[in-house]
Write an enzyme that holds these catalytic residues in place. Structure first.
Site, mmCIF file in Angstrom:
data_model
loop_
_atom_site.group_PDB
_atom_site.id
_atom_site.type_symbol
_atom_site.label_atom_id
_atom_site.label_comp_id
_atom_site.label_asym_id
_atom_site.label_seq_id
_atom_site.Cartn_x
_atom_site.Cartn_y
_atom_site.Cartn_z
ATOM 1 C CB SER A 137 -40.788 28.353 31.501
ATOM 2 O OG SER A 137 -42.112 27.910 31.361
ATOM 3 C CD GLU A 231 -45.038 35.029 33.516
ATOM 4 O OE1 GLU A 231 -44.978 33.789 33.557
ATOM 5 O OE2 GLU A 231 -44.047 35.767 33.688
ATOM 6 C CG HIS A 261 -44.046 32.347 30.355
ATOM 7 N ND1 HIS A 261 -43.974 32.066 31.689
ATOM 8 C CD2 HIS A 261 -43.447 31.300 29.715
ATOM 9 C CE1 HIS A 261 -43.389 30.892 31.867
ATOM 10 N NE2 HIS A 261 -43.037 30.426 30.681
#
Length: 297
Positions: A137, A231, A261
């Site tokens: 991320s 996502e 995610h």
């Protein structure tokens, strides 16, 4: 992973609320992830690299040459070296390479580019050995930014870079930010905008170290990018891979249909999570092997 399993994985996530304070977000995130079992074969040791706090993540038997520098996710606002260990440990276990999970500074107390400075300082100390930089991320975006900053400083390039669902564009210009908003079980444009604002602290979102998908990637080491199709950040990966390929960077992409995610967190529950970590571990081993062989030659 069946359609039902993918839906079950997505249903375990909850859409982020807008307006919560960083303290509230951190408390909730830590409750979910900061005490997650790592396995009896894992030892965490506090230390510093480049003056930055970190955890040495040592898995029994993971004593190959080199090191994985792991940068945790959390939108640059939440998360910790301990939460990063949740993915650093299985990556170390599967690759046999020791790992370091970095406690880089967080926004809004320490906005951009504090995290980049911390990651670069740690990498500078580790760069005397083969290093693979990995992150999920925001940590994925930070990993890429760290390599770009290292290149600008003339440091040796790492052996490779592993990116799990990386956030590479805090300007939020990718079409999937809106197109995947209803499909993504975790994020939407409003909460991504709020997080980006906290991180940037008024800085230009198109700065290459804030949004490295916009950077010149020429000369970067091999990249492995993994992302789920469910996502809003899908295009952060797709555009990065296309740009890297156009600029003659070795790059591999795994897109898992219907996966959310950082689906690697579902290790042991979803076959695709285990397969993705196996692929990432093989990438780590091969890149470090190539670096060692090149140094000997």
């Amino acid at each position: 992973m069946s359609a039902e399993e993918r839906q079950a994985a997505r249903s375990m996530m909850q859409k982020g609320e807008v307006g919560r304070s960083p303290a509230e977000q951190r408390a909730e995130f830590d409750k979910l992830f900061a005490s997650r079992p790592l396995g009896d074969d894992v030892t965490l040791t506090e230390r510093t690299y480049g003056g930055v706090p970190a955890l040495d993540v040592r898995v029994d038997g993971a004593d190959a040459a080199g090191v994985i520098l792991y940068l945790h996710g959390g939108g640059y606002v939440i998360g910790s070296a301990r939460t990063g260990a949740n993915l650093a440990a299985p990556l170390s276990r599967r690759s046999g390479v020791p790992a370091v999970s970095l406690e880089y500074r967080l926004a809004p107390e320490h906005p951009f580019p504090a995290g980049v400075h911390d990651a670069l300082a740690a990498y500078r100390e580790l760069a005397g050995q083969p290093v693979v930089i990995a992150g999920d991320s925001a940590g994925g975006g930070l990993a890429l930014a760290t390599v770009i900053a290292a290149r600008a400083e003339g440091l040796p390039m790492p052996a490779g870079v592993v990116l799990f669902s990386p956030w590479t564009d805090v300007a939020l210009t990718g079409p999937s930010i809106d197109a995947r908003g209803d499909y993504d079980p975790l994020f939407s444009r409003p909460n991504m905008e709020e997080t980006a604002e906290l991180y940037l602290g008024g800085a230009d979102p198109r700065n290459e170290l804030a949004s490295p998908v916009l950077a010149d990637l020429t000369g970067l080491p091999p990249l492995l990018v993994q992302v789920g199709s469910a996502e809003v950040l899908l295009d952060d990966s797709l555009r990065l891979v296309a740009r890297a390929a156009e600029q003659e960077v070795d790059v591999s992409l795994d897109v898992i249909a219907g996966a959310p995610h950082v689906f690697q967190y579902f290790e042991g529950l979803l076959p695709e999570a285990d397969e993705a970590l196996d692929h990432a571990a093989t990438f780590v081993k091969n890149r470090i092997r190539d670096k060692v062989v090149g140094a000997v030659a």
